[in-house]
Design a protein around this motif. Structure first.
Motif, mmCIF file in Angstrom:
data_model
loop_
_atom_site.group_PDB
_atom_site.id
_atom_site.type_symbol
_atom_site.label_atom_id
_atom_site.label_comp_id
_atom_site.label_asym_id
_atom_site.label_seq_id
_atom_site.Cartn_x
_atom_site.Cartn_y
_atom_site.Cartn_z
ATOM 1 N N TRP A 32 -13.670 -41.445 27.819
ATOM 2 C CA TRP A 32 -15.016 -41.311 28.386
ATOM 3 C C TRP A 32 -16.001 -42.189 27.636
ATOM 4 N N TYR B 270 -15.088 -35.265 24.105
ATOM 5 C CA TYR B 270 -13.990 -35.117 25.062
ATOM 6 C C TYR B 270 -12.680 -34.881 24.319
ATOM 7 N N LEU C 35 -14.321 -34.056 29.594
ATOM 8 C CA LEU C 35 -15.638 -34.274 29.015
ATOM 9 C C LEU C 35 -16.334 -32.925 28.885
#
Length: 405
Positions: A167, A184, A201
């Motif tokens: 992410w 995450y 996330l």
């Protein structure tokens, strides 16, 4: 390598897979493989750690965070496990332990508590020619106080240990350290053909800055072009789902069949990105059928009733009056699809009193021949599928002036 050599070395060759039945220091070293008649070779190094070493503990220990009074499922890692299609190897399942206590095959808590935290071990067992071989992993469960936590899963199928899903926050990497307010974590699970990777996330508490930030899930692959998807957060009206999709019994030739059901669910979730509550998937094990349906109604901004030729409405007609009450009390918007012959209409489900009490509702009469093709178009027109589902709020629902006769 001959069959006798494989048995002697404790290794098994099966297609593209090399399986080491009982790893030892003798197996450590450099290996190469090639595809078919391709002259190019791929080299990799195998490192074998002893079970008492710090390196072994680090490689086989995984962390999971769950939040009090929420569902919590522990998944046993499947790193470097045999392919499900490997010849002569039978998967004998998973056994969980916590402090010497044997748990069920699936470590699942419908409402996890702080006391459930701790160190768990899971053992995967495989049977090969009468001999059982085990792989053991450690899963550390950290149970944290419930808050306004938001978790967004990004899932991909990868085909190499070098592929990665991660992410980004704007142009910066999101941390994997769970001490940060936004971080995450990820899991990998072998599916037989590739590896299912999920990068989750986690927002411990969504801030105003988070609402104005672009978050990107990116897949980096050693063999294919990179791929990514970017999302933004938006405030919702306190509901967990965008829609509760419920199928009710109709004549066999007028309702959706199984294939059409699955396609509708796929379009809503995968194509339009909707969070959909499905009775046979999202209900906690052990919960009473009626209670589960009412929970879905209460936690969804919309309820979509669709005729189905295979499965009756959960709970039958005895549940309908409770659903009517829940629709009004939870201010859930109703979308009602009917065809030429709809059993639910005969029960008087949408009465004049109910129609007047609902926050908003819409009835659609579709011909069976064009039911599935026109259904998506109607749902768009009924504002069930706005451009950004997370912006679906009360002022976007509209009340029909007509009444089903």
């Amino acid at each position: 390598m001959s069959w006798a050599e494989q048995r002697q070395t404790g290794m098994l060759l099966d297609g593209r897979s090399l399986v080491i039945l009982r790893a030892s220091a003798n197996h450590q070293g450099n290996y190469s493989c090639s595809l078919g008649n391709d002259l190019s070779q791929f080299w990799f190094r195998l490192t074998v750690y002893t079970t008492l070493s710090r390196e072994y503990e680090e490689k086989t220990t995984y962390s999971v965070i769950c939040y009090t009074q929420e569902t919590c499922r522990l998944n046993c890692p499947a790193v470097n496990t045999p392919d499900v299609n490997t010849q002569n190897i039978t998967n004998k399942g998973i056994i969980w332990h916590k402090k010497g206590e044997s748990l069920s095959e699936e470590a699942y808590y419908s409402s996890v508590e702080k006391s459930d935290h701790g160190v768990y071990t899971c053992t995967r067992s495989y049977l090969y020619h009468g001999q059982t071989y085990n792989m053991t992993f450690t899963v550390v469960l950290d149970v944290q106080p419930n808050s306004s936590t938001v978790v967004i899963d990004c899932k991909a199928v990868i085909y190499s240990e070098f592929d990665e899903v991660f992410w980004l926050s704007g142009n910066s990497f999101v941390e994997t350290d769970d001490s940060f307010p936004v971080f995450y974590n990820y899991t990998r699970e072998n599916n037989g053909e590739g590896i299912n990777m999920t990068a989750s996330l986690v927002f411990k508490q969504v801030s105003e800055d988070d609402l104005s930030t672009n978050y990107t899930c990116k897949l980096e692959s050693a063999s294919e072009p990179s791929n990514f998807v970017t999302i933004t957060l938006a405030k919702k009206d306190g509901k967990s789902y965008d829609a509760f999709l419920m199928f009710y019994e109709s004549d066999t030739d007028t309702g959706l069949n199984e294939e059409e059901r699955e396609r509708l669910e796929s379009v809503l979730e995968e194509q339009f990105g909707y969070s959909v509550c499905l009775f046979d998937r999202d209900i906690s094990p052990g919960k009473a059928e009626a209670e589960a349906v009412l929970d879905c109604v209460d936690q969804s901004r919309s309820m979509v009733l669709v005729p189905n030729s295979l499965h009756p409405c959960p709970g039958g007609s005895s549940l309908l009056s409770a659903i009517q009450t829940a629709l009004v009390e939870s201010q859930t918007y109703l979308v009602f699809i009917k065809t030429e012959s709809t059993g639910l209409l005969k029960t008087g489900f949408v009465t004049r009193g109910l129609a007047a009490s609902l926050r908003g509702w819409r009835l659609c009469h579709l011909e069976r021949q064009t039911l599935h093709a026109h259904l998506i178009l109607f749902l768009e027109a009924a504002m069930l599928l706005p451009t950004r589902p997370s912006e679906f709020t009360k002022n976007k629902a509209f009340t029909s002036d007509s009444y089903p006769g």
